[in-house]
Write an enzyme that holds these catalytic residues in place. Structure first.
Site, PDB file in Angstrom:
ATOM      1  N   ASP A 389      44.985  48.754  38.082  1.00 34.68           N
ATOM      2  CA  ASP A 389      44.612  47.780  39.109  1.00 34.68           C
ATOM      3  C   ASP A 389      43.478  46.878  38.596  1.00 34.68           C
ATOM      4  OD1 ASP A 389      44.720  46.545  41.543  1.00 34.68           O
ATOM      5  OD2 ASP A 389      44.184  48.301  42.721  1.00 34.68           O
ATOM      6  N   GLU A 392      40.915  41.228  37.155  1.00 32.17           N
ATOM      7  CA  GLU A 392      40.805  39.776  37.361  1.00 32.17           C
ATOM      8  C   GLU A 392      39.341  39.329  37.441  1.00 32.17           C
ATOM      9  OE1 GLU A 392      44.273  41.574  39.516  1.00 32.17           O
ATOM     10  OE2 GLU A 392      42.120  41.652  39.962  1.00 32.17           O
ATOM     11  N   ASP A 456      48.041  42.385  47.037  1.00 31.36           N
ATOM     12  CA  ASP A 456      47.682  42.647  48.426  1.00 31.36           C
ATOM     13  C   ASP A 456      48.303  41.630  49.377  1.00 31.36           C
ATOM     14  OD1 ASP A 456      46.196  44.566  47.208  1.00 31.36           O
ATOM     15  OD2 ASP A 456      44.258  43.613  47.531  1.00 31.36           O
TER      16      ASP A 456
END
Length: 710
Positions: A389, A392, A456
């Site tokens: 995950d 970024e 998400d």
């Protein structure tokens, strides 16, 4: 970034009238059919990289000088450069001689922000667009599927699925005219796609040079094949990964008893489940990532992993490359220099996400090994896959990396290093045939480290539709696998949405039930949701022989499993704007239902190859047929959705399979719709134990007893 004020006026100051820069152009062809241009202003700059890897070969290009033009040929692609004074012109053309794109009047430039100040400035290249030309790709983008009229910045951000920001930014766009453009720049690439100049794509990058490649293919599939040959072939995944994944969800409370209760519920309801994923709170709060099971909730994690394995489950755990200050790993990472640093040598830290968190510097080989050694330990405990995950939120101001890389260029590139480190650690331990990630961020070349999921999204029909647009855009950017959070991540889905997303999610390459603050086990939304999930999972498992074959073809030719309609039907102009349906492999059309009442409108495409082979038929009712070139509106209950079988196809299925790993030949059937050509009579059956290998090749006419003819 915009550089003009309308058609005539450049944004400039008086100093620009006194001195003029020069820009040199270097033309290359790394592979057949691909011609690149590097535009350079100042050649004396220090280049610390990183650069996206490209594959190159020699002996496939030639140069001819005719009159006042240079003709650079590579396969069926040609770049013609006019060299007469004050008449510089670049024109790319394909094998028919028709112009693809080019640089026309005032289309190459250098922009600076001051005469005497130190500045970085920007390089600019403007590529021509034709009448009715449409553009696609640029990574996983959740806005309009056709990119004309948009401004796109290639810059990885954690922005969810409902904004212009994207986790997966790929500086590659695909044109409806049969070519693509790849900008080889790992920093921020800004594109004005028919938005600044209505006849051009404007590409700008900070710095002194800009390199891009025009990839000719003729068909969209051939462009993608050549793009993958240039930047890296997509990797395959193990067969077990196509089964249903269930997660704990993100911020929900869970422990061993909770997880066991979920698994018992799936077993008691006869819903096949292949992978269980432990999301972030398998580790202790404030200590992400310490890569240790929280003993308060999992007192003997090794034994518990064994019990899960006895149920036939694969296990996945969440991780990221951030290390909170409370983690036992922080002190060690700081002392050994394993984190991204500030310019003064101190550790770069942030309180956003984890208090005092640092970020592992994967440009340091020792840091990479330190991190992945902990993953090896988890694999020894029984973990089969990792959800990589984040990656970024990578700093780019006043920081330095171990290898001296330019921080601006490392911002996007970091996700490649992160995913690569974890993926290759898995290969070292369990082999390539059993390795895969569940990754959120990526960059060009990341197709080598599958799988990627959509991030998400909200629990709404609108978010379900935007997720599909994002997935289809990524599929036009060199990737072949993709998943979404079934039911939506943010919020709690109403039962109707849950069931419709289940239908869609089980016709995606990978299928995972995941949420944020609420669980995604079906019975909490009603037992009818359990019924829908059971049927959808079993249907996908029955399609395993077909899915494995299509995935192997995708690996070879960079054709995604979920395909935008025009990718499969480029000769039908009606398909070029459709973003609410897709082809699942080459044989099945899928139109998800985005309404609570079950109304859905979809298009049945035309193909000159298919039209003589019969009609499309419904997967659920072979007597229900559809004419090519027509729009249909239907209303479906929760037991069906529009799934159509293409005419002239043979689809391998096996309704006896209990899991994707089972023997595909025991109970194999071939669904034949319409008339087949000779080339369609042989079907490769892929080995589920090694998805790179063909177990058997079935001649359809030799297994008549196993054929379901429509």
């Amino acid at each position: 970034m915009k550089f003009t004020d309308g058609m005539w006026c450049l944004r400039r100051h008086r100093g620009d009238t006194l001195n003029s820069p020069t820009i040199s152009a270097e033309v290359t062809s790394p592979l057949e059919g691909i011609i690149g241009v590097k535009l350079v202003h100042w050649a004396g700059q220090v280049d610390n990289g990183p650069h996206y890897h490209i594959t190159s070969a020699t002996g496939h290009s030639k140069i001819d000088h005719i009159d006042d033009a240079v003709h650079f040929k590579s396969g069926h692609s040609k770049l013609t450069i006019k060299t007469s004074p004050n008449d510089l012109d670049f024109v790319w053309s394909g094998d028919s001689g028709q112009k693809l794109t080019g640089h026309s009047f005032r289309s190459i430039g250098r922009w600076t922000d001051g005469l005497y100040m130190e500045h970085e400035g920007y390089m600019l290249a403007e590529l021509d667009l034709g009448v009715n030309e449409k553009l696609y790709g640029l990574g996983e983008r959740f806005g309009p599927f056709v990119k004309n009229g948009q401004t796109v910045d290639i810059w990885n951000e954690d922005g969810g699925t409902s904004s212009e920001l994207a986790y997966k930014n790929i500086p590659f766009y695909l044109s409806s005219k049969g070519y693509g453009v790849f900008v080889r720049h790992s920093g921020k690439v800004s594109l004005e796609l028919q938005s600044e100049r209505t006849t051009r794509v404007n590409i700008s990058v900070p710095g002194q040079e800009l390199e891009y490649f025009v990839i000719f293919g003729g068909t969209p599939k051939e462009v993608l094949r050549r793009y993958a040959a240039l930047t890296g072939q997509p990797s395959l995944v193990p067969s077990w990964s196509y089964n249903l994944w269930l997660t704990t969800s993100f911020t929900t409370s869970y422990d061993e008893q909770t997880v066991t209760g979920f698994l018992d519920g799936f077993r008691d309801r006869d819903i096949p489940l292949g992978v269980f994923h432990f999301d972030a709170f398998w580790m202790k709060s404030y200590q992400w990532c310490d890569l240790q099971f929280d003993e308060d909730y999992f007192p003997n994690a090794t034994d518990y992993m064994k019990r899960l394995k006895e149920r036939g489950l694969k296990i996945s755990v969440w991780l990221n490359s951030y290390v909170g200050q409370a983690s036992p790993l922080f002190k060690e990472g700081k002392e050994k220099g394993y984190f991204i640093k500030r310019l003064d040598g101190s550790v770069w830290q942030l309180d956003m996400w984890q208090a005092g968190m640092a970020i592992v510097d994967f440009t340091n080989p020792k840091a990479s090994k330190w991190y992945t050694d902990h993953l090896m330990r988890l694999m020894d405990m029984g973990v089969d896959s990792f959800k990589t995950d984040f990656a970024e939120r990578i700093p780019f101001r006043n920081v330095k990396f171990f290898d001296g890389s330019d921080p601006l260029r490392m911002h996007n590139y970091y996700s490649l290093l992160y995913n690569k480190a974890v993926y290759e650690a898995m290969i070292d331990r369990v082999g390539k045939a059993n390795s895969l990630l569940f990754a959120r961020s990526t960059a060009p070349g990341g197709q080598a480290y599958p799988v990627h999921w959509g991030g998400d999204c909200e629990s709404t029909f609108e978010a379900m539709a935007e997720s599909l647009r994002g997935g289809l855009s990524l599929m036009l950017s060199g990737y072949i696998f993709w998943a979404s959070d079934i039911g939506g991540f943010e919020g709690t889905p109403p039962p109707a949405l849950y069931k419709r997303w289940v239908q869609f999610g089980l016709f995606s390459s990978h299928s995972r039930l995941h949420g944020s603050s609420s669980y995604r086990v079906p019975w909490i939304y009603g037992e009818d949701c359990s019924d829908v999930l059971r049927e959808c999972v079993k249907r996908k498992i029955s399609l395993t022989p077909y899915i494995l074959r299509e995935a192997l073809h995708g690996h070879r030719a960079c054709v995604p499993l979920m395909r935008p309609m025009f990718l499969e039907f480029p000769d039908d102009p009606n398909t070029y704007t459709i973003d609410t349906q897709y082809m699942f492999g080459s044989n099945l059309l899928v139109a998800p239902v985005f309404t609570e009442e079950g109304s859905v409108t979809f298009y049945v495409p035309r193909s000159s190859k298919d039209d003589s082979r019969g009609k499309w038929v419904s997967w659920f009712d072979y007597k229900k047929t559809y004419e090519p070139g027509q729009w249909y509106t239907e209303t479906h209950d929760f037991s069906t959705l529009p799934v159509l079988i293409r005419p002239g196809t043979a689809t391998a299925v096996n309704f006896r399979l209990k899991s994707p790993q089972d023997d595909p030949l025991d109970g194999l059937q071939i669904i034949v719709n319409g008339r087949l050509t000779q080339s369609d009579w042989e079907i490769e059956i892929v080995d589920p134990k090694n998805t790179h290998e063909v177990l058997n090749t079935i001649a359809v006419d030799s297994v008549t007893d196993g054929i379901i003819r429509i």
